[in-house]
Design a protein around this motif. Structure first.
Motif, PDB file in Angstrom:
ATOM      1  N   PRO A  71       0.829  -1.203   0.000  1.00 39.71           N
ATOM      2  CA  PRO A  71       0.000   0.000   0.000  1.00 39.71           C
ATOM      3  C   PRO A  71       0.858   1.246   0.000  1.00 39.71           C
ATOM      4  CG  PRO A  71       0.056  -1.003   2.187  1.00 39.71           C
ATOM      5  CD  PRO A  71       0.748  -1.960   1.267  1.00 39.71           C
ATOM      6  N   GLN A  72       0.406   2.269  -0.720  1.00 41.04           N
ATOM      7  CA  GLN A  72       1.163   3.514  -0.786  1.00 41.04           C
ATOM      8  C   GLN A  72       0.709   4.431   0.333  1.00 41.04           C
ATOM      9  OE1 GLN A  72       1.398   5.331  -4.586  1.00 41.04           O
ATOM     10  NE2 GLN A  72       2.291   3.562  -5.565  1.00 41.04           N
ATOM     11  N   ALA A  73       1.128   4.124   1.530  1.00 43.22           N
ATOM     12  CA  ALA A  73       0.722   4.936   2.670  1.00 43.22           C
ATOM     13  C   ALA A  73       1.599   4.628   3.862  1.00 43.22           C
ATOM     14  CB  ALA A  73      -0.741   4.679   3.025  1.00 43.22           C
ATOM     15  N   VAL A  74       1.831   5.638   4.674  1.00 42.70           N
ATOM     16  CA  VAL A  74       2.476   5.463   5.972  1.00 42.70           C
ATOM     17  C   VAL A  74       1.362   5.430   7.008  1.00 42.70           C
ATOM     18  CG1 VAL A  74       4.017   6.484   7.672  1.00 42.70           C
ATOM     19  CG2 VAL A  74       4.564   6.650   5.228  1.00 42.70           C
ATOM     20  N   PRO A  75       1.235   4.341   7.765  1.00 41.56           N
ATOM     21  CA  PRO A  75       0.114   4.246   8.704  1.00 41.56           C
ATOM     22  C   PRO A  75       0.212   5.268   9.831  1.00 41.56           C
ATOM     23  CG  PRO A  75       1.646   2.420   8.999  1.00 41.56           C
ATOM     24  CD  PRO A  75       2.076   3.128   7.767  1.00 41.56           C
ATOM     25  N   ALA A  76      -0.951   5.776  10.234  1.00 37.63           N
ATOM     26  CA  ALA A  76      -1.016   6.718  11.345  1.00 37.63           C
ATOM     27  C   ALA A  76      -1.007   5.961  12.667  1.00 37.63           C
ATOM     28  CB  ALA A  76      -2.273   7.566  11.237  1.00 37.63           C
ATOM     29  N   THR A  77      -0.568   6.644  13.706  1.00 35.98           N
ATOM     30  CA  THR A  77      -0.563   6.060  15.037  1.00 35.98           C
ATOM     31  C   THR A  77      -0.949   7.129  16.041  1.00 35.98           C
ATOM     32  OG1 THR A  77       0.735   4.708  16.589  1.00 35.98           O
ATOM     33  CG2 THR A  77       1.848   6.588  15.582  1.00 35.98           C
ATOM     34  N   LYS A  78      -1.240   6.725  17.256  1.00 35.81           N
ATOM     35  CA  LYS A  78      -1.563   7.670  18.315  1.00 35.81           C
ATOM     36  C   LYS A  78      -0.271   8.198  18.926  1.00 35.81           C
ATOM     37  CE  LYS A  78      -4.056   8.117  22.702  1.00 35.81           C
ATOM     38  NZ  LYS A  78      -4.892   7.410  23.718  1.00 35.81           N
ATOM     39  N   ALA A  79      -0.208   9.495  19.122  1.00 33.73           N
ATOM     40  CA  ALA A  79       0.982  10.102  19.703  1.00 33.73           C
ATOM     41  C   ALA A  79       1.124   9.687  21.167  1.00 33.73           C
ATOM     42  CB  ALA A  79       0.917  11.613  19.593  1.00 33.73           C
ATOM     43  N   THR A  80       2.239   9.036  21.469  1.00 28.94           N
ATOM     44  CA  THR A  80       2.532   8.650  22.847  1.00 28.94           C
ATOM     45  C   THR A  80       3.842   9.269  23.329  1.00 28.94           C
ATOM     46  OG1 THR A  80       3.639   6.636  22.084  1.00 28.94           O
ATOM     47  CG2 THR A  80       1.295   6.468  22.638  1.00 28.94           C
ATOM     48  N   GLN A  81       4.518   9.973  22.452  1.00 27.77           N
ATOM     49  CA  GLN A  81       5.767  10.642  22.803  1.00 27.77           C
ATOM     50  C   GLN A  81       5.548  12.150  22.776  1.00 27.77           C
ATOM     51  OE1 GLN A  81       8.688   9.175  20.006  1.00 27.77           O
ATOM     52  NE2 GLN A  81       8.343   7.043  20.573  1.00 27.77           N
ATOM     53  N   SER A  82       6.233  12.847  23.659  1.00 25.24           N
ATOM     54  CA  SER A  82       6.090  14.300  23.715  1.00 25.24           C
ATOM     55  C   SER A  82       7.355  14.908  24.303  1.00 25.24           C
ATOM     56  CB  SER A  82       4.879  14.694  24.561  1.00 25.24           C
ATOM     57  OG  SER A  82       4.759  16.107  24.659  1.00 25.24           O
ATOM     58  N   MET A  83       7.830  15.959  23.670  1.00 26.06           N
ATOM     59  CA  MET A  83       8.974  16.705  24.175  1.00 26.06           C
ATOM     60  C   MET A  83       8.736  18.171  23.890  1.00 26.06           C
ATOM     61  SD  MET A  83      13.056  16.315  23.301  1.00 26.06           S
ATOM     62  CE  MET A  83      13.156  14.795  24.243  1.00 26.06           C
ATOM     63  N   PRO A  84       8.590  19.002  24.925  1.00 29.38           N
ATOM     64  CA  PRO A  84       8.301  20.414  24.691  1.00 29.38           C
ATOM     65  C   PRO A  84       9.363  21.061  23.810  1.00 29.38           C
ATOM     66  CG  PRO A  84       8.056  19.850  27.018  1.00 29.38           C
ATOM     67  CD  PRO A  84       8.687  18.670  26.359  1.00 29.38           C
ATOM     68  N   VAL A  85       8.913  21.928  22.907  1.00 33.21           N
ATOM     69  CA  VAL A  85       9.845  22.671  22.060  1.00 33.21           C
ATOM     70  C   VAL A  85      10.528  23.723  22.926  1.00 33.21           C
ATOM     71  CG1 VAL A  85      10.068  24.155  20.042  1.00 33.21           C
ATOM     72  CG2 VAL A  85       8.410  22.278  20.030  1.00 33.21           C
ATOM     73  N   PRO A  86      11.849  23.721  22.988  1.00 33.34           N
ATOM     74  CA  PRO A  86      12.549  24.665  23.874  1.00 33.34           C
ATOM     75  C   PRO A  86      12.409  26.101  23.404  1.00 33.34           C
ATOM     76  CG  PRO A  86      14.112  23.462  22.504  1.00 33.34           C
ATOM     77  CD  PRO A  86      12.777  22.828  22.276  1.00 33.34           C
ATOM     78  N   ASP A  87      12.596  27.021  24.328  1.00 31.04           N
ATOM     79  CA  ASP A  87      12.540  28.442  23.991  1.00 31.04           C
ATOM     80  C   ASP A  87      13.654  28.837  23.040  1.00 31.04           C
ATOM     81  OD1 ASP A  87      10.298  28.822  25.588  1.00 31.04           O
ATOM     82  OD2 ASP A  87      11.494  29.336  27.366  1.00 31.04           O
ATOM     83  N   ASP A  88      14.777  28.141  23.131  1.00 31.03           N
ATOM     84  CA  ASP A  88      15.915  28.406  22.252  1.00 31.03           C
ATOM     85  C   ASP A  88      16.201  27.148  21.448  1.00 31.03           C
ATOM     86  OD1 ASP A  88      18.225  29.159  20.972  1.00 31.03           O
ATOM     87  OD2 ASP A  88      19.258  29.851  22.777  1.00 31.03           O
ATOM     88  N   LEU A  89      16.016  27.210  20.140  1.00 30.46           N
ATOM     89  CA  LEU A  89      16.197  26.046  19.275  1.00 30.46           C
ATOM     90  C   LEU A  89      17.652  25.813  18.885  1.00 30.46           C
ATOM     91  CD1 LEU A  89      13.222  26.333  16.740  1.00 30.46           C
ATOM     92  CD2 LEU A  89      13.546  24.591  18.504  1.00 30.46           C
ATOM     93  N   ARG A  90      18.535  26.754  19.167  1.00 26.81           N
ATOM     94  CA  ARG A  90      19.920  26.632  18.709  1.00 26.81           C
ATOM     95  C   ARG A  90      20.550  25.341  19.225  1.00 26.81           C
ATOM     96  NH1 ARG A  90      23.677  30.078  16.392  1.00 26.81           N
ATOM     97  NH2 ARG A  90      25.864  29.746  16.940  1.00 26.81           N
TER      98      ARG A  90
END
Length: 254
Positions: free
Chosen positions: A30-49
């Protein structure tokens, strides 16, 4: 020819559409990437550098059109090295029925802040060998257009709306084209050199195979700089696959 980027807040970095795209579909899956439920999370930092991230980029063929999906780890995880090294692009392409899968990373931001606007993609979450990523963008191109993003020192038109902020006191890294256009680095890559670090960037000019008339420079900012893309950005890669955006008239000191 312009490429349509649906999710406008991100850049396609180091994207390869190889001659494999001209071959019949292999695997028959099949031409598709299967979806999944998000179980991982990491806050985006204030400084991306110097924040690490990775991308998985599958390419699907529909007639003469190549549909490209861009999945990114930012906001979910920092692309754990052990899991990333185990990913097999060829097996993933067969699994998803893709023409090719590009493993784009690890990469590290050299900007301090990113604000995206405009249209957004679905936010679909996928799992790649235990690394969850969010669908951040899609791109359509034609099979006869060849490579996208890997023609080094060649601008690629990317349709997106973003504001990159580079803060005072930080070093920025720039390529200057023969016509005077300036390209400011947005991320460095550990693709060609797995040991490349942000500390190396000040002096990599001597390592780059710069085309005739091009120069590389590093400088420390006296004031904040905002680099905007109001619907269109011009992005290039050097031969270490570090990514840069052209500085346009709307780049402003803050």
């Amino acid at each position: 020819m312009k490429k349509e980027l649906v999710w406008q807040g991100w850049v396609l970095r180091g994207l390869v559409i190889s001659t494999m795209a001209l071959l019949p579909n292999c695997g028959g899956g099949p031409q598709a990437v299967p979806a999944t439920k998000a179980t991982q999370s990491m806050p985006v930092p204030d400084d991306l550098r110097n924040v690490r991230y990775c991308e998985v980029i599958p390419v699907f063929k529909d007639g003469t059109t190549l549909n490209v999906e861009v999945y990114n780890t930012l906001g979910l995880n920092d692309c754990p090295a052990e899991a990333w090294q185990k990913l097999d692009a060829e097996k993933m392409a067969e699994q998803y029925g893709a023409k090719v899968v590009k493993l784009n990373g690890p990469r590290y931001w050299v900007i301090n802040k990113l604000v995206g606007g405009g249209a957004t993609a679905s936010g679909k979450v996928a799992d790649f060998g235990g690394i969850q990523m969010v669908l951040r963008g899609t791109l359509q191109t034609k099979i006869w257009e060849g490579s996208v993003g890997e023609k080094l020192y060649t601008p690629n038109e990317v349709h997106r709306t973003t504001v990159y902020t580079y803060r005072a006191g930080n070093m920025v890294y720039e390529l200057v084209a023969p016509n005077g256009d300036v390209y400011m680095m947005q991320s460095y890559a550990q693709l060609a050199d797995p040991k490349l670090t942000i500390a190396d960037l000040e002096n990599i000019g001597s390592r780059l195979k710069l085309p005739q008339g091009w120069t590389y420079r590093a400088r420390t900012l006296d004031a904040d700089v905002q680099l905007e893309a109001n619907g269109l950005a011009y992005v290039i890669n050097d031969d270490l696959y570090n990514a840069y955006q052209r500085v346009t008239g709307n780049a402003s000191a803050k």
